[in-house]
Design an enzyme around this catalytic site. Structure first.
Site, PDB file in Angstrom:
ATOM      1  N   GLU A  65       1.016  -1.384   0.112  1.00  0.00           N
ATOM      2  CA  GLU A  65       0.307   0.146   0.124  1.00  0.00           C
ATOM      3  C   GLU A  65       0.898   1.039   0.043  1.00  0.00           C
ATOM      4  O   GLU A  65       0.183   2.749  -0.391  1.00  0.00           O
ATOM      5  CB  GLU A  65      -1.167   0.191   1.364  1.00  0.00           C
ATOM      6  CG  GLU A  65      -1.977  -0.779   0.881  1.00  0.00           C
ATOM      7  CD  GLU A  65      -2.216  -2.087   0.189  1.00  0.00           C
ATOM      8  OE1 GLU A  65      -2.653  -2.170  -0.633  1.00  0.00           O
ATOM      9  OE2 GLU A  65      -1.225  -2.553   1.476  1.00  0.00           O
ATOM     10  N   THR A 117       3.278  -7.966  -2.501  1.00  0.00           N
ATOM     11  CA  THR A 117       4.267  -8.709  -1.912  1.00  0.00           C
ATOM     12  C   THR A 117       3.364 -10.380  -0.853  1.00  0.00           C
ATOM     13  O   THR A 117       2.382 -10.044  -1.606  1.00  0.00           O
ATOM     14  CB  THR A 117       4.019  -7.312  -0.326  1.00  0.00           C
ATOM     15  OG1 THR A 117       2.402  -7.552  -0.378  1.00  0.00           O
ATOM     16  CG2 THR A 117       4.437  -6.853  -1.024  1.00  0.00           C
ATOM     17  N   ASN A 147      -0.904  -6.876  -4.275  1.00  0.00           N
ATOM     18  CA  ASN A 147      -1.708  -6.475  -5.611  1.00  0.00           C
ATOM     19  C   ASN A 147      -0.119  -5.204  -5.998  1.00  0.00           C
ATOM     20  O   ASN A 147       0.622  -5.069  -4.870  1.00  0.00           O
ATOM     21  CB  ASN A 147      -2.266  -5.128  -4.537  1.00  0.00           C
ATOM     22  CG  ASN A 147      -1.375  -4.844  -3.416  1.00  0.00           C
ATOM     23  OD1 ASN A 147      -2.169  -5.168  -2.068  1.00  0.00           O
ATOM     24  ND2 ASN A 147      -1.029  -3.095  -3.508  1.00  0.00           N
ATOM     25  N   ASP A 160      -6.591  -4.030  -5.523  1.00  0.00           N
ATOM     26  CA  ASP A 160      -6.209  -3.636  -5.016  1.00  0.00           C
ATOM     27  C   ASP A 160      -6.330  -5.781  -4.609  1.00  0.00           C
ATOM     28  O   ASP A 160      -6.806  -5.938  -3.752  1.00  0.00           O
ATOM     29  CB  ASP A 160      -5.691  -3.194  -3.373  1.00  0.00           C
ATOM     30  CG  ASP A 160      -6.045  -3.548  -2.487  1.00  0.00           C
ATOM     31  OD1 ASP A 160      -4.295  -4.664  -1.992  1.00  0.00           O
ATOM     32  OD2 ASP A 160      -6.068  -2.949  -1.158  1.00  0.00           O
ATOM     33  N   ASN A 163     -11.312 -12.417   2.428  1.00  0.00           N
ATOM     34  CA  ASN A 163     -10.112 -11.119   2.804  1.00  0.00           C
ATOM     35  C   ASN A 163      -8.679 -12.000   3.638  1.00  0.00           C
ATOM     36  O   ASN A 163      -9.073 -13.841   3.292  1.00  0.00           O
ATOM     37  CB  ASN A 163      -9.873 -10.203   4.059  1.00  0.00           C
ATOM     38  CG  ASN A 163      -8.942  -9.639   3.096  1.00  0.00           C
ATOM     39  OD1 ASN A 163      -7.797  -9.512   4.076  1.00  0.00           O
ATOM     40  ND2 ASN A 163      -9.269  -8.045   2.907  1.00  0.00           N
ATOM     41  N   TRP A 164      -7.836 -12.608   4.906  1.00  0.00           N
ATOM     42  CA  TRP A 164      -7.231 -13.228   4.719  1.00  0.00           C
ATOM     43  C   TRP A 164      -7.852 -14.164   6.029  1.00  0.00           C
ATOM     44  O   TRP A 164      -7.013 -15.130   6.212  1.00  0.00           O
ATOM     45  CB  TRP A 164      -5.825 -12.153   5.664  1.00  0.00           C
ATOM     46  CG  TRP A 164      -6.576 -11.955   7.730  1.00  0.00           C
ATOM     47  CD1 TRP A 164      -6.851 -10.386   7.229  1.00  0.00           C
ATOM     48  CD2 TRP A 164      -6.527 -12.317   8.097  1.00  0.00           C
ATOM     49  NE1 TRP A 164      -6.950 -10.484   8.557  1.00  0.00           N
ATOM     50  CE2 TRP A 164      -7.407 -11.431   8.746  1.00  0.00           C
ATOM     51  CE3 TRP A 164      -6.080 -13.249   8.797  1.00  0.00           C
ATOM     52  CZ2 TRP A 164      -7.148 -11.695  10.449  1.00  0.00           C
ATOM     53  CZ3 TRP A 164      -6.784 -13.843   9.354  1.00  0.00           C
ATOM     54  CH2 TRP A 164      -7.339 -13.244  10.672  1.00  0.00           C
ATOM     55  N   CYS A 202     -14.043  -9.045  48.576  1.00  0.00           N
ATOM     56  CA  CYS A 202     -14.715  -8.613  48.500  1.00  0.00           C
ATOM     57  C   CYS A 202     -15.366  -8.893  46.078  1.00  0.00           C
ATOM     58  O   CYS A 202     -15.932  -8.233  45.968  1.00  0.00           O
ATOM     59  CB  CYS A 202     -13.271  -7.852  46.692  1.00  0.00           C
ATOM     60  SG  CYS A 202     -11.939  -7.381  47.813  1.00  0.00           S
ATOM     61  N   CYS A 212     -19.742  -8.916  45.045  1.00  0.00           N
ATOM     62  CA  CYS A 212     -19.883  -7.610  44.890  1.00  0.00           C
ATOM     63  C   CYS A 212     -19.383  -7.102  43.323  1.00  0.00           C
ATOM     64  O   CYS A 212     -19.942  -6.423  43.263  1.00  0.00           O
ATOM     65  CB  CYS A 212     -20.068  -6.256  46.466  1.00  0.00           C
ATOM     66  SG  CYS A 212     -21.339  -6.991  47.679  1.00  0.00           S
ATOM     67  N   HIS A 213     -17.886  -6.910  43.848  1.00  0.00           N
ATOM     68  CA  HIS A 213     -17.328  -6.215  42.827  1.00  0.00           C
ATOM     69  C   HIS A 213     -17.001  -7.789  41.574  1.00  0.00           C
ATOM     70  O   HIS A 213     -16.029  -7.263  40.580  1.00  0.00           O
ATOM     71  CB  HIS A 213     -15.905  -5.167  43.345  1.00  0.00           C
ATOM     72  CG  HIS A 213     -16.243  -4.441  44.637  1.00  0.00           C
ATOM     73  ND1 HIS A 213     -16.748  -3.758  43.666  1.00  0.00           N
ATOM     74  CD2 HIS A 213     -16.030  -4.469  44.938  1.00  0.00           C
ATOM     75  CE1 HIS A 213     -16.893  -2.760  45.171  1.00  0.00           C
ATOM     76  NE2 HIS A 213     -17.228  -2.897  45.912  1.00  0.00           N
TER      77      HIS A 213
HETATM   78 CA    CA Z   1      -3.379  -4.377  -0.608  1.00  0.00          CA
END
Ligand code: CA
Length: 672
Positions: free
Chosen positions: A198, A255, A275, A320, A407-408, A607, A610-611
């Protein structure tokens, strides 16, 4: 009969015993990698085996008992942004990566962290990463764990300790190269590519000696400046398909940023190329031409990197349309003949089946709506362009787009159903020519018009899990999603397909008919692909969740997760009655480090009621991880005196100052 049964049991157990006795961690050799399919208990290489089918023969979890699948452990990576890793599992140890190329090893049964390694990628490198600061995982071989870093290094770690064994810089770090893909190990070599097209780079793939990191070969995917001569005859031939421009000044692109596969019998390594750099072919090659080897599947000699054959999926790429998407090798019966095929569903929207021995075209059909092309040549497979996607004179609205029909995110192939499970998507895009851009490699050089895209994106984005019959080249079924950019898929002998979704769910579907059988809410969009493995007779399923990647960065409110920050979590599941046993619970508690165990136990005793357990509030009272700074400063005081106005009791008589500080240390150590 009984004797035969015993003999077959011994035969099955012997290889397992041999591995266990094989000494150190990750004692993976070439034979194990070649026969990875025979080790259903492990996930030895990126796509589970060299054919990258992502099909597991494990069948303990199936379409009938899937309702009993529960989460048995989770591991918070403590990292934000996209998590794209496929974990590797070798003999009970899981190796995975998070964002920023951080690597961790976990006990695959309990989720306990064994070690963690941060390669300390300079954060400024994030600006070079078109598609988020992601990493798709490691390779494991001969006691070492190999991975690429965003800043272009290849690092080998000792699998036992996580300490570096060697490190090499694989790119010119002054350029926009990044590594996000997982390395593969082939015949003692680590194969690694890179991204960056790109922003203007020249693509290549390299092989390093796994033992010491010496460069064995490097194959460029596009020609350099013809005046400098060519590295190979293949590149000299490729240069004939570029014309009239000075593409080498920007880099040319192509690439090898993700997909690879290997056929040990044919001795061919397959890589996908990306691309053009820049995207616009008018700038790259004003005289026209196919611009080899952009957007192509390349078959290489794994010993030398020499090109055996190529198949270009988008000649003269202008959009692309990378061919770096997942490739699956399988033997299919087509037209009454057994064919050794390679399958790919690249960004351009066609599902390709080619002969993986010769690169000969077998078939192609659109797996999503395709407007840039109206078909392929029945003999050569060359796509015919409609012309409507040519953006030289006016804005072109194109399907699919640079996000791809797929896509990938890895697909998977189930030999029993004969179907390929594709994380498919519909995203409409707009391209507009900008004559001022592209002339230097310093600027973002895409031709996607994001302003136009912004007006389209809310209208025409969606995704679906597509079950595709590669022999008939047609859809078998689909499961629709409201969002695109869903996770990769896994299919199993239990007649299941697993997939995480952009809207934060992890699903299991019937592999035969697509019926949704099970769902788990992960709390974050999922883009990675699941895996499965087994330990001590229990089948586990793992998914790495963590929203991010290209669409998450660019998609605006179409990609929004409702304001919740992306958070990396490894979730592991198993059938409840098998996995949640007292013995396993004891093992999990015993595996904690001493300091953490003391703090954690104090928190939970006083604790958590409640938490919330693990200091995560269920929403009714304050989440202590997110306390204001002045509350944190006076934590001890507040706990000692309580806050009667909101019902918080005083603990001054019960807990010592030291104990309260330990509780605070636990809360502050929790990922928020
Ligand atoms: Ca590309």
């Amino acid at each position: 009969m009984r004797l035969r049964q015993i003999a077959s049991v011994i035969l099955v157990l012997l290889p397992l015993a041999a591995h266990a006795a094989g000494g150190g961690a990750a004692s993976v050799d070439d034979a194990r990698l070649r026969n990875a399919n025979d080790e259903p208990q492990n996930w030895l290489t990126h796509g589970r085996d060299y054919a990258e089918q992502r099909y597991s023969p494990l069948e303990q979890v199936d379409e009938k008992n899937i309702g009993r699948l529960v989460r048995v452990w989770s591991y918070e990576t403590g990292l934000k942004r996209g998590h794209e890793a496929t974990p590797i599992v070798v003999d009970g140890v899981m190796y995975a990566t998070g964002s920023w190329s951080v690597v961790f090893a976990l006990d695959a049964k309990t989720g306990k962290e064994l070690w963690r390694f941060d390669p300390e990628v300079p954060k400024a490198v994030g600006a070079k990463a078109c598609c988020d600061v992601v990493n798709r995982g490691v390779a494991v071989y001969d006691g070492k764990v190999y991975f690429g870093t965003l800043d272009g290094r290849l690092i080998a770690l000792d699998a036992e300790t996580g300490r570096p064994a060697w490190e090499v810089v694989t790119v010119d770090q002054s350029k926009a190269y990044t590594i996000t893909g997982a390395p593969r190990i082939v015949k003692g070599k680590v194969i690694i590519g890179n991204g960056g097209a790109e922003f203007g780079v020249r693509g290549y793939v390299s092989a390093y000696d796994a033992e010491n990191g010496t460069l064995v070969w490097r194959t460029y995917t596009v020609p350099g400046n013809p005046a400098d001569g060519f590295e190979s005859e293949a590149l000299e031939r490729a240069a004939q398909t570029w014309s009239g421009g000075e593409w080498w000044k920007i880099g040319g692109g192509g690439t090898v940023w993700d997909s690879m596969a290997f056929d040990p019998e044919l001795d061919l390594l397959y890589v996908g190329t990306g691309n053009g750099s820049p995207w616009s072919r008018v700038h790259r090659s004003p005289g026209g031409g196919d611009n080899l080897y952009l957007s192509s599947i390349l078959a290489l000699d794994p010993d030398t990197g020499e090109l055996a054959w190529h198949f270009q999926t988008t000649p003269g790429d202008n959009w692309d349309f990378t061919a770096t998407q997942h490739m699956i090798l399988a033997d299919l019966e087509i037209g009454g003949k057994k064919r050794k095929v390679l399958m790919q569903a690249p960004k351009n929207g066609y599902f390709w089946v080619v002969d993986r021995e010769t690169g000969e075209f077998i078939s192609a059909e659109p797996y999503v709506e395709v407007t840039w092309s109206d078909g392929v040549d029945p003999k050569t497979g060359r796509p015919h362009e409609t012309g409507t996607a040519d953006y030289g004179k006016a804005i072109a609205v194109v399907k699919p787009t640079a996000f791809g029909g797929h896509n990938w995110q890895p697909m998977s192939f189930n030999p029993e159903t004969g179907l390929v499970y594709i994380p498919a998507q519909e995203i409409v895009g707009a391209y507009r020519f900008n004559p001022k851009e592209m002339l230097t490699s310093e600027h973002f050089n895409t031709q996607t018009d994001l302003a136009v895209f912004a007006t389209l994106v809310r209208e025409v984005v969606a995704g679906h899990l597509l079950a595709w019959d590669p022999v008939e080249q047609k859809e078998a079924w689909r499961h629709p999603y409201a969002m695109p950019w869903n996770g990769g898929t896994l299919t199993t002998a239990g007649n299941l397909v697993f997939q995480g979704t952009a809207d934060g769910r992890f699903l299991a579907l019937d592999a035969t008919n697509g019926r949704k059988l099970w769902e788990f809410h992960t709390g974050s969009g999922v883009i990675a692909a699941p895996i499965t493995y087994s330990i001590d007779g229990v089948q586990y399923v793992t998914i790495v969740a963590g929203w991010g990647g290209a669409f998450a960065l660019v998609g605006g409110d179409a990609a929004s997760q409702g304001g919740a920050p992306s958070k990396g979590v490894v979730h592991t599941f198993a059938l409840s009655d098998l996995a949640i046993t007292p013995a396993v619970l004891e093992e999990m508690l015993a595996g904690r480090d001493e300091k953490l165990a003391e703090e954690e136990d104090l928190y939970h005793r006083w604790c958590a009621r409640c938490h919330g357990v693990t200091a995560i509030s269920g929403g009714a009272v304050a989440d202590l991880r997110h306390s204001a700074p002045d509350m944190k400063k006076s934590f001890v005081d507040i706990v000692q005196k309580g806050m009667p106005g909101v019902g918080m009791p005083a603990f001054g008589e019960i807990l010592t100052k030291e104990q309260i500080e330990k509780i605070q240390s636990y809360i502050e150590g929790r990922p928020s």
